[in-house]
Scaffold this motif. Sequence first.
Motif, PDB file in Angstrom:
ATOM      1  N   TRP A 468      24.819  64.807  62.089  1.00 11.74           N
ATOM      2  CA  TRP A 468      25.699  63.637  62.063  1.00 11.74           C
ATOM      3  C   TRP A 468      26.934  63.929  61.208  1.00 11.74           C
ATOM      4  CZ3 TRP A 468      25.079  59.135  64.800  1.00 11.74           C
ATOM      5  CH2 TRP A 468      23.826  58.912  65.388  1.00 11.74           C
ATOM      6  N   LEU A 469      26.720  64.526  60.048  1.00 11.63           N
ATOM      7  CA  LEU A 469      27.836  64.818  59.147  1.00 11.63           C
ATOM      8  C   LEU A 469      28.782  65.850  59.758  1.00 11.63           C
ATOM      9  CD1 LEU A 469      25.833  64.967  55.790  1.00 11.63           C
ATOM     10  CD2 LEU A 469      27.230  63.081  56.632  1.00 11.63           C
ATOM     11  N   ARG A 470      28.229  66.876  60.391  1.00 16.25           N
ATOM     12  CA  ARG A 470      29.069  67.879  61.055  1.00 16.25           C
ATOM     13  C   ARG A 470      29.893  67.237  62.171  1.00 16.25           C
ATOM     14  NH1 ARG A 470      24.565  71.183  60.052  1.00 16.25           N
ATOM     15  NH2 ARG A 470      23.564  70.562  62.013  1.00 16.25           N
ATOM     16  N   THR A 471      29.252  66.333  62.919  1.00 11.05           N
ATOM     17  CA  THR A 471      29.942  65.666  64.027  1.00 11.05           C
ATOM     18  C   THR A 471      31.100  64.810  63.524  1.00 11.05           C
ATOM     19  OG1 THR A 471      27.937  65.632  65.387  1.00 11.05           O
ATOM     20  CG2 THR A 471      29.642  64.017  65.921  1.00 11.05           C
ATOM     21  N   VAL A 472      30.852  64.019  62.493  1.00 10.39           N
ATOM     22  CA  VAL A 472      31.897  63.152  61.945  1.00 10.39           C
ATOM     23  C   VAL A 472      33.041  63.992  61.383  1.00 10.39           C
ATOM     24  CG1 VAL A 472      32.442  61.453  60.162  1.00 10.39           C
ATOM     25  CG2 VAL A 472      30.309  61.263  61.450  1.00 10.39           C
ATOM     26  N   SER A 484      25.387  57.092  51.047  1.00 14.54           N
ATOM     27  CA  SER A 484      24.573  56.923  49.847  1.00 14.54           C
ATOM     28  C   SER A 484      24.548  58.248  49.080  1.00 14.54           C
ATOM     29  CB  SER A 484      23.148  56.526  50.238  1.00 14.54           C
ATOM     30  OG  SER A 484      22.234  56.874  49.211  1.00 14.54           O
ATOM     31  N   PRO A 485      24.784  58.231  47.767  1.00 10.23           N
ATOM     32  CA  PRO A 485      24.735  59.473  46.976  1.00 10.23           C
ATOM     33  C   PRO A 485      23.379  60.169  47.066  1.00 10.23           C
ATOM     34  CG  PRO A 485      25.716  57.687  45.704  1.00 10.23           C
ATOM     35  CD  PRO A 485      25.147  57.071  46.946  1.00 10.23           C
ATOM     36  N   ASN A 486      22.316  59.405  47.356  1.00 11.35           N
ATOM     37  CA  ASN A 486      20.976  59.986  47.422  1.00 11.35           C
ATOM     38  C   ASN A 486      20.782  60.885  48.628  1.00 11.35           C
ATOM     39  OD1 ASN A 486      20.851  57.200  46.003  1.00 11.35           O
ATOM     40  ND2 ASN A 486      19.024  58.259  45.286  1.00 11.35           N
ATOM     41  N   LEU A 487      21.747  60.891  49.541  1.00 11.87           N
ATOM     42  CA  LEU A 487      21.651  61.750  50.707  1.00 11.87           C
ATOM     43  C   LEU A 487      21.642  63.225  50.305  1.00 11.87           C
ATOM     44  CD1 LEU A 487      21.443  61.186  53.762  1.00 11.87           C
ATOM     45  CD2 LEU A 487      23.899  61.575  53.929  1.00 11.87           C
ATOM     46  N   GLY A 488      22.049  63.514  49.082  1.00 14.12           N
ATOM     47  CA  GLY A 488      22.052  64.889  48.597  1.00 14.12           C
ATOM     48  C   GLY A 488      20.715  65.367  48.081  1.00 14.12           C
ATOM     49  N   GLU A 497      26.018  70.236  54.043  1.00 12.88           N
ATOM     50  CA  GLU A 497      26.959  69.451  54.838  1.00 12.88           C
ATOM     51  C   GLU A 497      27.681  68.406  54.001  1.00 12.88           C
ATOM     52  OE1 GLU A 497      28.132  69.898  57.744  1.00 12.88           O
ATOM     53  OE2 GLU A 497      26.874  71.652  58.034  1.00 12.88           O
ATOM     54  N   LEU A 498      26.997  67.876  52.982  1.00 18.51           N
ATOM     55  CA  LEU A 498      27.646  66.902  52.097  1.00 18.51           C
ATOM     56  C   LEU A 498      28.773  67.557  51.307  1.00 18.51           C
ATOM     57  CD1 LEU A 498      24.747  64.716  50.662  1.00 18.51           C
ATOM     58  CD2 LEU A 498      26.639  63.967  52.100  1.00 18.51           C
ATOM     59  N   GLU A 499      28.527  68.770  50.857  1.00 19.30           N
ATOM     60  CA  GLU A 499      29.575  69.495  50.134  1.00 19.30           C
ATOM     61  C   GLU A 499      30.790  69.706  51.029  1.00 19.30           C
ATOM     62  OE1 GLU A 499      27.645  73.027  48.818  1.00 19.30           O
ATOM     63  OE2 GLU A 499      26.585  72.038  47.161  1.00 19.30           O
ATOM     64  N   ALA A 500      30.545  70.005  52.305  1.00 21.30           N
ATOM     65  CA  ALA A 500      31.644  70.201  53.247  1.00 21.30           C
ATOM     66  C   ALA A 500      32.380  68.892  53.523  1.00 21.30           C
ATOM     67  CB  ALA A 500      31.118  70.795  54.554  1.00 21.30           C
ATOM     68  N   MET A 501      31.706  67.760  53.377  1.00 21.78           N
ATOM     69  CA  MET A 501      32.310  66.449  53.639  1.00 21.78           C
ATOM     70  C   MET A 501      33.271  66.019  52.542  1.00 21.78           C
ATOM     71  SD  MET A 501      31.533  64.817  56.480  1.00 21.78           S
ATOM     72  CE  MET A 501      31.878  63.127  56.034  1.00 21.78           C
ATOM     73  N   ASN A 502      33.237  66.667  51.401  1.00 25.09           N
ATOM     74  CA  ASN A 502      34.057  66.227  50.273  1.00 25.09           C
ATOM     75  C   ASN A 502      35.545  66.206  50.588  1.00 25.09           C
ATOM     76  OD1 ASN A 502      32.173  65.541  48.293  1.00 25.09           O
ATOM     77  ND2 ASN A 502      31.824  67.689  47.761  1.00 25.09           N
ATOM     78  N   ILE A 508      33.635  57.503  51.409  1.00 27.78           N
ATOM     79  CA  ILE A 508      33.355  56.575  50.302  1.00 27.78           C
ATOM     80  C   ILE A 508      31.881  56.688  49.943  1.00 27.78           C
ATOM     81  CG2 ILE A 508      33.322  54.182  49.507  1.00 27.78           C
ATOM     82  CD1 ILE A 508      35.450  54.919  52.472  1.00 27.78           C
ATOM     83  N   TRP A 509      31.594  56.925  48.663  1.00 28.04           N
ATOM     84  CA  TRP A 509      30.209  56.966  48.178  1.00 28.04           C
ATOM     85  C   TRP A 509      29.827  55.558  47.704  1.00 28.04           C
ATOM     86  CZ3 TRP A 509      27.640  61.494  48.804  1.00 28.04           C
ATOM     87  CH2 TRP A 509      28.402  62.651  48.981  1.00 28.04           C
TER      88      TRP A 509
END
Length: 723
Positions: A468-472, A484-488, A497-502, A508-509
């Motif tokens: 999902w994160l790669r797609t977005v 949610s920050p807990n996704l990490g 993928e979260l690091e790449a989303m930065n 927005i977190w």
Amino acid sequence: MEELDEELLKSGEEVNPTTIKNFDRVGRYLIREKDYYFRGEPVVNMALLVPMKEGLSWAYYSAPISKFLHDQNGCLAELAKYGAAAGSVEGPQMGAWEAQIECLQKALLGLEGKILLEFVVPRIGSRIDAVLLFEQVVVVLEFKVANEKGKELGQEGYRQVWDYALDLKNFHKASHDLEIVPILVGREARIVDNKLTERADDGVYRPLRADFEGLRSVIEKVIHEVKGKIIGVESWEQSSYLPTPSIVEAAQAVFSNNTVDNILLNEAKENLGKTFRTVEQLIEVAERTRDKVICFVTGVPGAGKTLVGMQVAAKRRENGNRSHATFLSGNGPLVEVLTEALVRDRIRQMKEAGIRGKKDRIRSEVKPLIMHKMHFRDAGLREQNKAPAEHIVIFDEAQRAWNMQQTKSFMFRKRKREMQKLGLSDFPYSEPLFLMNYMNRHQDWAVVICLVGGGQEIHTGEVGIGEWLRTVRGEFPNWRVYISPNLGESEFGAKQELEAMNGHAKLIWDETLHLEVSNRSFRADKVSLFVRALLDGEEKLARETIDGFSRVYPIRLTRDIGKAKEWIRNQSRGSQRYGMLASSSAHRLKPDAVNVKESINAVHWFLNGPEDTRSSYYLEDPATEFQVQGLEVDWALVAWDGDFRRMGKQWDHRSFKGSKWQQVRKDEHQRYLKNTYRVLLTRARQGMVIYVPKGESWDVTRNPEYYNGTFEYLKGLGIPLLN
């Protein structure tokens, strides 16, 4: 919140619910929802305002016993008034109340205490016929007025009154430490109890049975023999009722126009309320600003992610709301069970209101509320350039969405004809990419809500939340993203993928998008933490965690499946559901009559009663991770095979092929196996027993070494052995 002038509201006045939807009372008036029908069809949902007595009581009628003995007309008037608000005053109901009042006035003559009639039980949407408060004991009464002479009182009524007593014990705050005795009363019952029944450790007795004539002697025996804490009558009546529903009960409540606030414990309610309000605000802002938004809601197993999603969908289907939402799930058993539960509940409601309805028609009305993801995907395939009717889509268990390979394989195996009709020779989409493309067809605004469970991917092709994160990030840079920050955290498997989303411009977190309080195990909210520590090999944390809840949430360990079944049957009370669970790859439990290859019917297994051999109660057919994920039982028997075995300080992953166990080498498949046991170990609401076979030295497929390491590891974590 807007103020309502109670002077404008008179007793019995009908008010449009959109005006008062944020209130459960207005000044001196209680709000009771009521459905109106014309020729059997629902016309409009209104609300009826009824005058409230001094203080807020959960009962239609409450009074000191001394007053009740001389107040038959006043009592009936109160019952009729509140009953009318709930739509439950019919000829038979009035006759039943008259018979109950006559019986109780004879049985209570000369006794001191308080009586409450038609005491509302929020969790199960029902009412207790009568609650009697004496100095040291609470008596719960269920009447079967239509009981014929010489006929035995049925098991259904027996379980019903037991359920009422257990609900008071678990969810009515002032009853937690009190003695509670349930009594089933029939007009002329064949079997009655002349002595006090078994008392459980929590102070709830096994139900007594009595007829109208013998009720007095039974009550006297209870008062004389049961000794407990002194009951503060007034504080008991004003005490809060904080229930924790099962997922089935929650679905029935939510889609019956109830709210999260009305059906949850305080701590879980606060957590869920924050998340629900955040999601609602995101939707309102997206609609107002014509923006496109995707948000990721995380939570521990049983925290209520599905409940939040259903609440959003239900609210958006209220009359006059043009921005409909669709609740999607790829979990077939969950969709089937919840849909059937809603159908049965709707039929029950109509029957109680004296309305006839066809089951097929009711089912067609209910089906759109919870939709399988493939039906939504099929609609997007047929209408290639058209946006969906819904502006809001809730994707339950989003981490289980398929990758491109699995999606393409399914489309060419199961949708080949449709693909050919549309002239499609390829399907180069993962599920997240296709869904996002479909929602992106809206020219104005759209919201995608992903409900994410940690460590819940259990099947080939389930990509986790990373896809999902790669797609977005790669395809939809203009969408606003709330995470949610807990996704990490490790169990979500999305750190990279979260690091790449930065670098995403619209990221927005929001910490309110995480549900940290488990709502499933209402006895202990740390069960999911214990299971995570168990699976991750964090032995110290596991031991510390189980020590904190072992008294209220029992877990037992055994190598005797017969004893496991006996224990779980003895733990269950009333209609509490219990069942046997096992991994879908647990092929060598078959000698123990645990055959995972024999597929269950999830609807029968989860919804049917103890008399049905297809139900979970018979402990004959195990439910696997695929059938039980997202659902739950009160008590679980988890059968543990050699597919996931403890060898020294690590887990050994195996798959049974042909006639032997083979090593599982792919990291992805090892993760699926670990998550399988995570799912199985987090399904029980009240407790579980884990069965690990002894194995057989002569059977190379059930070598004791395959099981001994697991047994010793679990034992070393502090799980008590079953005596």
